[in-house]
Design a protein around this motif. Structure first.
Motif, PDB file in Angstrom:
ATOM      1  N   TYR A   1       0.801  -1.223   0.000  1.00  0.00           N
ATOM      2  CA  TYR A   1       0.000   0.000   0.000  1.00  0.00           C
ATOM      3  C   TYR A   1       0.840   1.282   0.000  1.00  0.00           C
ATOM      4  N   GLN A   2       2.140   1.150  -0.174  1.00  0.00           N
ATOM      5  CA  GLN A   2       2.995   2.329  -0.269  1.00  0.00           C
ATOM      6  C   GLN A   2       3.915   2.244  -1.479  1.00  0.00           C
ATOM      7  N   PHE A   3       4.736   1.189  -1.525  1.00  0.00           N
ATOM      8  CA  PHE A   3       5.696   1.070  -2.617  1.00  0.00           C
ATOM      9  C   PHE A   3       5.014   0.904  -3.974  1.00  0.00           C
ATOM     10  N   VAL A   4       4.090  -0.041  -4.083  1.00  0.00           N
ATOM     11  CA  VAL A   4       3.460  -0.335  -5.379  1.00  0.00           C
ATOM     12  C   VAL A   4       2.664   0.854  -5.913  1.00  0.00           C
ATOM     13  N   PRO A   5       1.736   1.449  -5.149  1.00  0.00           N
ATOM     14  CA  PRO A   5       0.996   2.586  -5.710  1.00  0.00           C
ATOM     15  C   PRO A   5       1.870   3.809  -5.982  1.00  0.00           C
ATOM     16  N   GLN A   6       2.905   4.021  -5.174  1.00  0.00           N
ATOM     17  CA  GLN A   6       3.788   5.156  -5.431  1.00  0.00           C
ATOM     18  C   GLN A   6       4.535   4.980  -6.754  1.00  0.00           C
ATOM     19  N   MET A   7       5.021   3.766  -7.017  1.00  0.00           N
ATOM     20  CA  MET A   7       5.697   3.502  -8.287  1.00  0.00           C
ATOM     21  C   MET A   7       4.747   3.681  -9.465  1.00  0.00           C
ATOM     22  N   ILE A   8       3.512   3.208  -9.299  1.00  0.00           N
ATOM     23  CA  ILE A   8       2.535   3.340 -10.380  1.00  0.00           C
ATOM     24  C   ILE A   8       2.207   4.805 -10.636  1.00  0.00           C
TER      25      ILE A   8
ATOM     26  N   LEU B   1      -4.482   4.402 -14.377  1.00  0.00           N
ATOM     27  CA  LEU B   1      -3.615   3.828 -13.353  1.00  0.00           C
ATOM     28  C   LEU B   1      -3.269   4.852 -12.281  1.00  0.00           C
ATOM     29  N   ALA B   2      -2.984   6.094 -12.713  1.00  0.00           N
ATOM     30  CA  ALA B   2      -2.663   7.152 -11.750  1.00  0.00           C
ATOM     31  C   ALA B   2      -3.851   7.453 -10.853  1.00  0.00           C
ATOM     32  N   LEU B   3      -5.064   7.472 -11.433  1.00  0.00           N
ATOM     33  CA  LEU B   3      -6.261   7.742 -10.628  1.00  0.00           C
ATOM     34  C   LEU B   3      -6.528   6.622  -9.637  1.00  0.00           C
ATOM     35  N   VAL B   4      -6.263   5.397 -10.023  1.00  0.00           N
ATOM     36  CA  VAL B   4      -6.456   4.273  -9.114  1.00  0.00           C
ATOM     37  C   VAL B   4      -5.399   4.277  -8.010  1.00  0.00           C
ATOM     38  N   ALA B   5      -4.189   4.701  -8.339  1.00  0.00           N
ATOM     39  CA  ALA B   5      -3.084   4.647  -7.375  1.00  0.00           C
ATOM     40  C   ALA B   5      -3.278   5.617  -6.213  1.00  0.00           C
ATOM     41  N   VAL B   6      -3.979   6.728  -6.438  1.00  0.00           N
ATOM     42  CA  VAL B   6      -4.135   7.728  -5.369  1.00  0.00           C
ATOM     43  C   VAL B   6      -4.931   7.182  -4.185  1.00  0.00           C
ATOM     44  N   PRO B   7      -6.167   6.681  -4.365  1.00  0.00           N
ATOM     45  CA  PRO B   7      -6.868   6.101  -3.195  1.00  0.00           C
ATOM     46  C   PRO B   7      -6.190   4.844  -2.668  1.00  0.00           C
ATOM     47  N   TRP B   8      -5.563   4.073  -3.564  1.00  0.00           N
ATOM     48  CA  TRP B   8      -4.828   2.883  -3.143  1.00  0.00           C
ATOM     49  C   TRP B   8      -3.700   3.253  -2.180  1.00  0.00           C
ATOM     50  N   MET B   9      -3.080   4.395  -2.410  1.00  0.00           N
ATOM     51  CA  MET B   9      -1.951   4.832  -1.600  1.00  0.00           C
ATOM     52  C   MET B   9      -2.406   5.514  -0.307  1.00  0.00           C
ATOM     53  N   LEU B  10      -3.559   6.174  -0.309  1.00  0.00           N
ATOM     54  CA  LEU B  10      -3.953   7.010   0.824  1.00  0.00           C
ATOM     55  C   LEU B  10      -4.858   6.313   1.836  1.00  0.00           C
ATOM     56  N   PHE B  11      -5.780   5.467   1.387  1.00  0.00           N
ATOM     57  CA  PHE B  11      -6.841   5.001   2.280  1.00  0.00           C
ATOM     58  C   PHE B  11      -6.618   3.642   2.943  1.00  0.00           C
ATOM     59  N   PRO B  12      -6.192   2.587   2.255  1.00  0.00           N
ATOM     60  CA  PRO B  12      -6.151   1.270   2.922  1.00  0.00           C
ATOM     61  C   PRO B  12      -5.222   1.198   4.123  1.00  0.00           C
ATOM     62  N   LYS B  13      -4.020   1.748   4.010  1.00  0.00           N
ATOM     63  CA  LYS B  13      -3.040   1.575   5.079  1.00  0.00           C
ATOM     64  C   LYS B  13      -3.506   2.153   6.409  1.00  0.00           C
ATOM     65  N   PRO B  14      -4.041   3.387   6.482  1.00  0.00           N
ATOM     66  CA  PRO B  14      -4.492   3.890   7.799  1.00  0.00           C
ATOM     67  C   PRO B  14      -5.591   3.033   8.420  1.00  0.00           C
ATOM     68  N   PHE B  15      -6.550   2.550   7.602  1.00  0.00           N
ATOM     69  CA  PHE B  15      -7.640   1.745   8.152  1.00  0.00           C
ATOM     70  C   PHE B  15      -7.140   0.380   8.621  1.00  0.00           C
ATOM     71  N   ILE B  16      -6.193  -0.184   7.879  1.00  0.00           N
ATOM     72  CA  ILE B  16      -5.629  -1.475   8.290  1.00  0.00           C
ATOM     73  C   ILE B  16      -4.844  -1.328   9.595  1.00  0.00           C
ATOM     74  N   LEU B  17      -4.061  -0.255   9.711  1.00  0.00           N
ATOM     75  CA  LEU B  17      -3.316  -0.018  10.956  1.00  0.00           C
ATOM     76  C   LEU B  17      -4.256   0.218  12.128  1.00  0.00           C
ATOM     77  N   LYS B  18      -5.343   0.942  11.873  1.00  0.00           N
ATOM     78  CA  LYS B  18      -6.326   1.192  12.936  1.00  0.00           C
ATOM     79  C   LYS B  18      -6.970  -0.105  13.398  1.00  0.00           C
ATOM     80  N   LYS B  19      -7.260  -0.976  12.432  1.00  0.00           N
ATOM     81  CA  LYS B  19      -7.876  -2.262  12.767  1.00  0.00           C
ATOM     82  C   LYS B  19      -6.908  -3.154  13.549  1.00  0.00           C
ATOM     83  N   LEU B  20      -5.621  -3.100  13.173  1.00  0.00           N
ATOM     84  CA  LEU B  20      -4.634  -3.938  13.855  1.00  0.00           C
ATOM     85  C   LEU B  20      -4.385  -3.477  15.289  1.00  0.00           C
TER      86      LEU B  20
END
Length: 209
Positions: free
Chosen positions: A121-128, A188-207
């Protein structure tokens, strides 16, 4: 003490000297005086006497200069626009290469700490995202240099967002640029923005909760 300081900094002085020589070769200049170090110029004056060369520019009549900037640009009317454009494009290429290097280093950092979350959720979307926009721009710059095209890259990049379905016309650098490459990269760029911003904070909050 002065001799010791110079001795300790000898490698810095050596590198400064080497880079000064390199910059001189890139611009084919010695103390700001242009020299045809690598052969004759690819340009000639518009008239026989060269009386109008400083005001009316130059005419290309042979292959590009083999290394560095053609010395004949120095003193011509087109010198400033040409060198400014060259420096801007070189800055983009170096900047994109440096940003890619930083993202790649973040991947190794995530691997070291065994953080699959950072990789996904950081490396892959940032590269894209980076290479869908700025990597694509770098590719266009290289193609333009290699082909000698007169395409306006400002127009290409701006209308890639404003009017992605419009025909590029004379600004098209290769076949399939608009319908195949640009629209796919934009998506791809439009998909990468929410992919990079949203999943990681929610996953960390859940963990953690």
């Amino acid at each position: 003490m002065g001799m010791i300081s110079y001795w300790e900094g000898r490698y810095v002085l050596l590198l400064m000297s080497l880079f000064s020589i390199y910059c001189g070769l890139i611009y084919n200049e010695f103390f700001s005086v242009p020299f045809h170090i690598f052969g004759g110029s690819a340009y000639k004056c518009r008239d026989v006497t060269c009386s109008d060369a400083k005001s009316a520019g130059l005419i290309k009549f042979r292959d590009p200069y083999p290394f560095g900037v053609d010395p004949s640009w120095r003193g011509s009317r087109s010198e400033l626009p040409f060198l400014n454009s060259l420096k801007m494009k070189m800055s983009i290429l170096l900047g994109v290469a440096q940003m890619n290097l930083g993202i790649v280093l973040s991947y190794f950092n995530a691997r070291f700490f065994r953080s699959s979350l950072d990789v996904r959720y950081q490396f892959v979307p940032q590269m894209i995202f980076l290479n869908s926009l700025f990597g694509y721009l770098s590719l266009l710059i290289i193609i333009k240099w290699c082909t000698g095209s007169q395409a306006d890259l400002y127009h290409v990049m701006i209308y890639m967002f404003l009017s992605p379905t419009d025909d590029l016309g004379e600004n098209e650098l290769f076949w399939g640029q608009r319908p195949l490459v640009q629209i796919v990269l934009l998506l791809l760029a439009l998909v990468a923005v929410p992919w990079m911003l949203f999943p990681k904070p929610f996953i960390l909050k859940k963990l953690h909760f």
